[in-house]
Design an enzyme around this catalytic site. Structure first.
Site, PDB file in Angstrom:
ATOM      1  N   ASP A  55      -5.438   3.447  -1.450  1.00  0.00           N
ATOM      2  CA  ASP A  55      -6.157   3.341  -0.121  1.00  0.00           C
ATOM      3  C   ASP A  55      -6.586   4.819  -0.869  1.00  0.00           C
ATOM      4  OD1 ASP A  55      -6.073   1.441   1.137  1.00  0.00           O
ATOM      5  OD2 ASP A  55      -3.680   2.047   1.970  1.00  0.00           O
ATOM      6  N   MET A  60     -12.186   3.481   0.245  1.00  0.00           N
ATOM      7  CA  MET A  60     -13.145   3.962   2.015  1.00  0.00           C
ATOM      8  C   MET A  60     -13.956   4.986   1.481  1.00  0.00           C
ATOM      9  SD  MET A  60      -9.886   2.601   3.807  1.00  0.00           S
ATOM     10  CE  MET A  60      -8.446   3.235   2.289  1.00  0.00           C
ATOM     11  N   MET A 112     -10.564  -6.033   6.563  1.00  0.00           N
ATOM     12  CA  MET A 112     -10.207  -5.720   7.806  1.00  0.00           C
ATOM     13  C   MET A 112      -9.183  -5.274   9.198  1.00  0.00           C
ATOM     14  SD  MET A 112      -9.363  -2.650   5.428  1.00  0.00           S
ATOM     15  CE  MET A 112      -8.454  -1.894   7.147  1.00  0.00           C
ATOM     16  N   SER A 167       0.676  -0.817  -0.033  1.00  0.00           N
ATOM     17  CA  SER A 167      -0.010   0.034  -0.332  1.00  0.00           C
ATOM     18  C   SER A 167       0.374   1.366   0.289  1.00  0.00           C
ATOM     19  CB  SER A 167      -1.098   0.070   1.307  1.00  0.00           C
ATOM     20  OG  SER A 167      -0.903   1.402   1.279  1.00  0.00           O
ATOM     21  N   ASP A 221      -5.779  -6.664   5.318  1.00  0.00           N
ATOM     22  CA  ASP A 221      -5.532  -5.154   5.144  1.00  0.00           C
ATOM     23  C   ASP A 221      -5.371  -4.688   6.700  1.00  0.00           C
ATOM     24  OD1 ASP A 221      -4.273  -2.954   4.833  1.00  0.00           O
ATOM     25  OD2 ASP A 221      -6.510  -2.293   3.636  1.00  0.00           O
ATOM     26  N   MET A 229      -9.304   7.076   0.716  1.00  0.00           N
ATOM     27  CA  MET A 229     -10.887   7.666   1.468  1.00  0.00           C
ATOM     28  C   MET A 229     -11.549   8.966   1.873  1.00  0.00           C
ATOM     29  SD  MET A 229      -7.611   6.895   4.389  1.00  0.00           S
ATOM     30  CE  MET A 229      -6.976   5.175   4.905  1.00  0.00           C
ATOM     31  N   HIS A 238      -8.617   0.142  -3.205  1.00  0.00           N
ATOM     32  CA  HIS A 238      -9.575   0.120  -1.783  1.00  0.00           C
ATOM     33  C   HIS A 238      -9.994   0.994  -1.513  1.00  0.00           C
ATOM     34  CE1 HIS A 238      -9.197  -0.717   2.894  1.00  0.00           C
ATOM     35  NE2 HIS A 238     -10.569  -0.548   2.398  1.00  0.00           N
ATOM     36  N   HIS A 280      -1.754  -1.469  -4.431  1.00  0.00           N
ATOM     37  CA  HIS A 280      -2.673  -1.067  -3.294  1.00  0.00           C
ATOM     38  C   HIS A 280      -2.592   0.109  -2.879  1.00  0.00           C
ATOM     39  CE1 HIS A 280      -6.135  -2.885  -0.063  1.00  0.00           C
ATOM     40  NE2 HIS A 280      -5.397  -1.583  -0.041  1.00  0.00           N
TER      41      HIS A 280
HETATM   42  C1  DX5 Z   1      -6.047   1.174   5.921  1.00  0.00           C
HETATM   43  C2  DX5 Z   1      -5.475   1.130   4.959  1.00  0.00           C
HETATM   44  C3  DX5 Z   1      -3.980   0.360   5.128  1.00  0.00           C
HETATM   45  C4  DX5 Z   1      -3.139   0.726   5.090  1.00  0.00           C
HETATM   46  C5  DX5 Z   1      -2.275  -0.813   5.535  1.00  0.00           C
HETATM   47  O1  DX5 Z   1      -6.713   2.638   6.602  1.00  0.00           O
HETATM   48  O2  DX5 Z   1      -6.914   0.130   4.208  1.00  0.00           O
HETATM   49  O3  DX5 Z   1      -4.155  -0.178   3.182  1.00  0.00           O
HETATM   50  O4  DX5 Z   1      -2.502   1.348   4.297  1.00  0.00           O
HETATM   51  O5  DX5 Z   1      -1.236  -0.111   6.837  1.00  0.00           O
HETATM   52  P1  DX5 Z   1      -0.138  -0.563   7.241  1.00  0.00           P
HETATM   53  O6  DX5 Z   1      -0.304  -1.758   6.362  1.00  0.00           O
HETATM   54  O7  DX5 Z   1       0.875   0.210   7.804  1.00  0.00           O
HETATM   55  O8  DX5 Z   1      -1.320  -1.383   8.259  1.00  0.00           O
HETATM   56 ZN    ZN Z   2      -6.434  -0.389   2.405  1.00  0.00          ZN
END
Ligand code: DX5
Ligand code: ZN
Length: 215
Positions: free
Chosen positions: A34, A67, A136, A7, A174, A36, A65, A32
């Site tokens: 993320d 969110m 998650m 990620s 994740d 948000m 992903h 990956h």
């Molecule tokens: C959290 C994200 C993850 C995050 C994981 O909301 O969806 O993808 O980047 O990061 P680590 O591996 O640092 O927990």
């Molecule tokens: Zn993620």
């Protein structure tokens, strides 16, 4: 063989091109991203122009992903900027079956993500339609959080649901993955590991990806 999906959440965004090239030449299986929205989760990341630029140099699949609240409004936009796999949250989709059909009809792989409090039992009626389920293992929103230990039980339950029906659905997790927990998690049934901090805070991220993948 397990798969690693680094990620870029904790990557160096001033060097984003270099970070993607590093991932291109690494053993990473996909990249990956993320997304948000400051609404479904208490943080904001990046949008379509950034994904489009990443796509222009990425040599691995983009695993996006979402969110975000109301992902249905944007499914086609993510396909247009280059998502190969699209993950929506169970908690954001009142018409999940329709959402999944829409993702697949646009040629993307479809996955559903569950927050830590959401039970895998919710997936009984939809699991056969899914390419992947994302459990998650931290509360979504931030990188570098501590792995929630109760996740092992969820992973085993989901693994059983998948093998009882002889499905090919992959299990992704994740959050909070590191060199210590990756092997026991793989043994519990995880196929694809999203890894943020463990990769990007390492002295040699490329070497770390190889170590994780060969754990
Ligand atoms: C959290 C994200 C993850 C995050 C994981 O909301 O969806 O993808 O980047 O990061 P680590 O591996 O640092 O927990
Ligand atoms: Zn993620």
């Amino acid at each position: 063989m397990i798969q690693i999906a680094p990620s870029i959440l904790t990557a160096d965004f001033l060097q984003l091109g270099k970070e993607i090239e590093m991932l291109n030449s690494s053993e990473a299986d996909m990249i990956h991203l993320d997304i948000m929205d400051g609404n479904f989760v208490p943080n904001l990341t990046f949008g379509f122009p950034v994904i489009k630029q990443i796509k222009s140099i990425a040599k691995k699949d983009l695993d996006v992903h979402l969110m975000i609240s109301n992902p249905d409004n944007f499914i086609e936009d993510y396909q247009k900027v280059g998502a190969d796999r699209l993950t929506v949250h169970y908690e954001t989709c009142p018409h999940l079956h329709k959402t999944i059909q829409n993702i697949k009809s646009l040629g993307m792989k479809a996955a559903v993500s569950l927050n830590p409090h959401t039970t895998v039992n919710n997936l009984h009626e939809i699991i056969g339609e899914l390419d992947m389920v994302l459990i998650m293992t931290v509360n979504p929103g931030f990188g570098g959080q501590k792995f929630i230990e109760n996740s092992y039980e969820k992973i085993r339950k989901l693994k059983k649901m998948i093998s009882d029906r002889a499905l090919k659905t992959k299990i992704q997790i994740d959050g909070g993955v590191n060199l210590e927990n990756i092997r026991p998690l793989a043994d519990a049934g995880v196929d694809v590991f999203v890894v943020g901090n463990t990769v990007f805070a390492a002295d040699n991220p490329k070497e770390m990806i190889a170590k994780l993948r060969n754990s």
